[in-house]
Design a protein around this motif. Structure first.
Motif, mmCIF file in Angstrom:
data_model
loop_
_atom_site.group_PDB
_atom_site.id
_atom_site.type_symbol
_atom_site.label_atom_id
_atom_site.label_comp_id
_atom_site.label_asym_id
_atom_site.label_seq_id
_atom_site.Cartn_x
_atom_site.Cartn_y
_atom_site.Cartn_z
ATOM 1 N N ARG A 127 6.957 24.317 70.233
ATOM 2 C CA ARG A 127 7.545 22.952 71.109
ATOM 3 C C ARG A 127 6.833 23.174 72.470
ATOM 4 O O ARG A 127 6.278 22.151 72.981
ATOM 5 N N GLU A 128 6.783 24.172 72.972
ATOM 6 C CA GLU A 128 6.205 24.529 74.217
ATOM 7 C C GLU A 128 4.850 24.136 74.432
ATOM 8 O O GLU A 128 4.488 23.479 75.249
ATOM 9 N N LYS A 168 3.744 20.515 74.318
ATOM 10 C CA LYS A 168 4.043 19.703 75.306
ATOM 11 C C LYS A 168 2.743 19.409 76.144
ATOM 12 O O LYS A 168 2.107 20.335 76.643
#
Lengths: 345, 345, 345, 345
Positions: B135-136, B139
């Motif tokens: 997820r990070e 981004k």
């Protein structure tokens, strides 16, 4: 030769119906009685419409059973053992399709069936009805306890390598895909068509009862673990077994092991084709037949062998190997009544 | 906010069509171009008839592509990498649904895809499109290489326990049941309906390519082995993973591990119900949705855990997590366009 | 009696494969040659894996055909007629499974097959292979043109009432549900599993070619209209025919008509049960068999009769009635090789 | 705007569950109560597992119902009418999904439902819930009796030509293929998976109850006859209607008739494509959606028109047109909550 007279107790279920279908086509058998408490008085074709034109028999009550040569018990688990006294005198040869008399170790039975065995004194009279492992004992047998369907697919997949002591002492994982007919003819939420169609449900991730049969039948005390999945098909089990071979043991050696153990078996076919779409066993192709198709693939890097087996749970898994066992017991040609080749597509 | 303009390259296949279906329902996306060499000039509803009434777009040729905000590549394996120069300038954000940019280790790629990587210099630009694990990194990402479908179902099943270092260092067996849509929209002998219907075929007993993704993504260097079976359904993968926990690690602990790692994940549902027929994940129930349902069962006696996961291979396995990844990359609500709840029955 | 030697031309398709399956089980037939241009050299079990363990034959090329007693042509439409000179001398008895020699009226042929008949001078030599309507002509026949599958299901449903002149002169509507095996063994978009599974497609709302056979075979010049629907099953056709009886003609009379015409037919079963779930014909129950099950229901208020028939398109619709016709032609027991009873469930 | 509070009575069945699924996704509705006598106290996701993560509601007993804005009755036939006094005061707007209030002619009701109507004085208060035929009456309606599923597919297929007085006064034959979900969520012999899978059963050759709805709703007093077949799918109805057009009325005219009557309908799609495999309506493609796809083919020689329609019996056939009717009644956008496009493949 005059035909043996056969009675089927619990003939409205799928196991009993399948025995009926096969026996009607068997040159040495004559079905004379079929019981069903719920359908007594109805033609058996009311429940088994595939047999229209093949028999005019009607269901009768269990209380109306008369002596026969061969009695086939196709009752829900526990019934054959609990009520055996009412069947014992009715026939010289009795075949039980349930799990009641399969397990010789009473503790093992209790562990997997959650109760003390209802008739422990009778257990030793029964031969475990798996022709590939017990052909000699089956000759002349009068009490045959047919092997379970998932157990059969797993045992036949594992037996050769285990018998020859090949695998490393590592965990063996067995996964089975089981069709809806294995759960029987009674309507239930789990087998309601809108729910079951297109669905895959793990129904025994761990702790499947048929493990008791594997434990009893397979040599070598390997740690074996079962997982059973209900698939959206009706007939058939595809089983994959994962085990490990020692360094230097090749795919050719695996082939040799299966050939050595199963080389002359009439109902086992080793399936391993290099090209095309039918390279390995597929339960679709054995539907209606008594075949157990077996294949394997080796991952040389890890020493893993994947053995695959496919059977029709109602034939090689139930009624078919009952007939095969009876043929052996009577000294007949082993394939009598089991000639159907299967359909494609 | 004005919508982002989206182009789909290779939009006549199932992956491209599924992205199209989801994007048409996404409030921040506007599909402006869809290519298909074979169907250029035809309405896209000719190939994807479910979208009748939803779009009037026609397929165009790849040569006629114009710049967009987001370009989605839904091409057969190898094409995205080999022809990347013609796509690179067309969009700020590019999402590849193929395997081309998933694997960072070029040797691993070569081993499983049987050729040198066609564009090794580009590999590092891509983020592996698995929102739960990355997820990070997602981004703000401009290059997203969506995870494989079987890989996703296996990785999501194994990740929590492996991340927490729980399992014993024993072989982990992963078995996947895969629907026919995973093989794509081109007719073939293997997917010919008379052959595939009612059939189970082990198509990768050993050596499945998606192992490369598991090797890359899963922590701990556990020995993991895959077996893939083609089932008679269209959409969905049911995966079972067999691993071993240490003495004293209970079912409650397993539950805790999954809650700890996935507690706030919007598309992972822990499914473990004590009664009824829907006790565990079933791919039927996530069909059309972006959910990954995960369940587990522990055999305390042997320490075996069976983890089950179910996804729709075209949604959570392909186009859905592409949308989810894009939502994260753009800083949008992660569930946008992915609200469909699934059907029952 | 020595067995007749049989050759099959075009044996890699489903019709040829089904003839092969039945003939291998026939006491008076011996398959000696099977051709397939594409698979020449391969074992026939490569294509028909159900026959593993039953035959070691390999496919050969058509050019390598040697004389046999019976030659079965299982070629795509048009080929048997266009290339007949190369087959004519090879066998005393020739059975064609295609449509080439079914239609006697050359104009009717042209209308439905969109070309002049390729071999008009041969048409009269052939007997239409429908045993129920042409048993006398089939005795001793050397050229048998097997009836079409949908045509057979419709003709057998309609024949008794039409032969007896019962219906009113109103439009008769016939609707058929046809399985995917009827479209053959070649992969196509229409039979791609992801598309065909769970799908119903009207593929001949009007103008089905088999109308030509109904027109030729059914007495009375009734206006008959066909609609054909492709269903999500593999084998089988369920046909419903809607026709009108005169005032005063009762359900009992309909029953009497079917009994009068089909009373002694070995492969027609009148199915009409008052209770239960198997009240009417169901193609599932005749799968793999040569039966045609027929049922009916009368709406006394409107005088409408709905006649239902179920067959396996590859057996009673193709290879089974080819065998039945051959049995009649040779003066053998009509049911030889066709004893399989069908499966339930 | 605050959301309307909705209660569902009989929410453990498929119709109630489908209303629940759609309502949870509707911006103006909030489900506050769902009853099930059998499952009271259980989470509704226990029965409808697709809704996991979407709702935490539990089933309650009918006796615990509290007033709501909209009450949806999803009870077995006869219950809504017999027990209406206990529901009448609970909500301003009541929607009944059963057949109880559909038929205005009490004799017609008695003929097809075999009893006197239990609440004849209430019948006139209800609007027949078919938006295409009753949009004006539905505006502001407080009592909506949703149309039957097979009736809807047949009515929507026939309405345009009948309304315009096109057909000749000849018998119209309507044949429907109905999925297993239409028979409800209770397990039964007819829907037992081993029996239903792969099976086609004519369950209403004549005398289907939904004829009462066709008789009431369709203009012109044409003689219409229904035949209903249970197919091996779960969701969806494919209906074919056979009718006759006058000389000189062309396929283009038929097209014009459908466009004239349905031109602006949001949920009707005219499907008639010249090539490819998706030329006509297919229930697979509308599964989960509120669409009714309609197509047609003309046989110019006989003047026969075959009209085909496809719906999802649980959506456009039940819960979907309930929502659509409610949207109209409330003056909302007609498509609210019904945006799902359907899946392919």
């Amino acid at each position: 030769m005059s035909k043996l007279k056969v009675g089927i107790v619990g003939g409205s279920g799928y196991a009993g119906g399948e025995f009926l279908r096969l026996a009607l086509n068997h040159p040495n058998l004559e079905i004379t009685q079929v019981t069903s408490e719920r359908n007594a008085g109805d033609p058996i074709t009311f429940v088994h419409p595939n047999l229209r034109g093949r028999t005019n028999l009607k269901f009768r009550r269990m209380a109306d059973l008369e002596p026969v040569d061969v009695l086939v018990l196709a009752l829900p688990h526990g019934n054959a053992a609990k009520r055996f006294s009412q069947f014992a005198g009715l026939a010289d040869t009795i075949i039980d399709l349930s799990a009641d008399f399969r397990i010789k170790d009473l503790d093992l039975y209790k562990k997997y069936y959650n109760e003390d065995h209802p008739a422990p004194e009778l257990v030793d009279q029964w031969v475990y009805g798996n022709p590939e492992l017990h052909r000699e004992e089956l000759k002349g047998a009068k009490r045959i306890a047919c092997a379970g369907c998932f157990a059969t697919s797993a045992i036949l997949a594992l037996y050769p390598l285990l018998k020859l002591g090949v695998p490393q002492p590592k965990d063996i994982i067995v996964t089975g895909l089981v069709g809806s007919s294995a759960a029987g003819a009674s309507a239930s939420a789990a087998s309601h068509h809108p729910e079951r169609d297109n669905s895959y449900r793990v129904y025994a991730a761990t702790g499947h009862r048929h493990y008791a049969e594997l434990h009893q039948e397979l040599p070598g005390n390997f740690p074996i673990h079962l997982t059973a999945i209900a698939g959206p098909h009706v007939r058939g089990i595809l089983t994959t077994a994962q085990l490990w071979i020692p360094d230097g043991y090749s795919e050719r050696d695996v082939w040799g092991a299966f050939r050595e153990v199963y080389g002359s078996e009439p109902f086992i076919r080793i399936v391993k084709v290099r090209k095309g779409i039918h390279r390995y066993p597929d339960p679709k192709l054995v539907s209606g037949t008594n075949y157990c198709d077996i294949g394997f693939e080796v991952d040389q890097e890890s020493g893993r062998v994947v053995v695959m087996s496919a059977i029709d749970n109602l034939v090689k898994g139930t009624a078919g190997h009952a007939i095969q066992s009876l043929n052996i017991a009577q000294g007949w040609e082993e394939t009598l009544g089991l000639e159907f080749a299967g359909l494609h597509p």
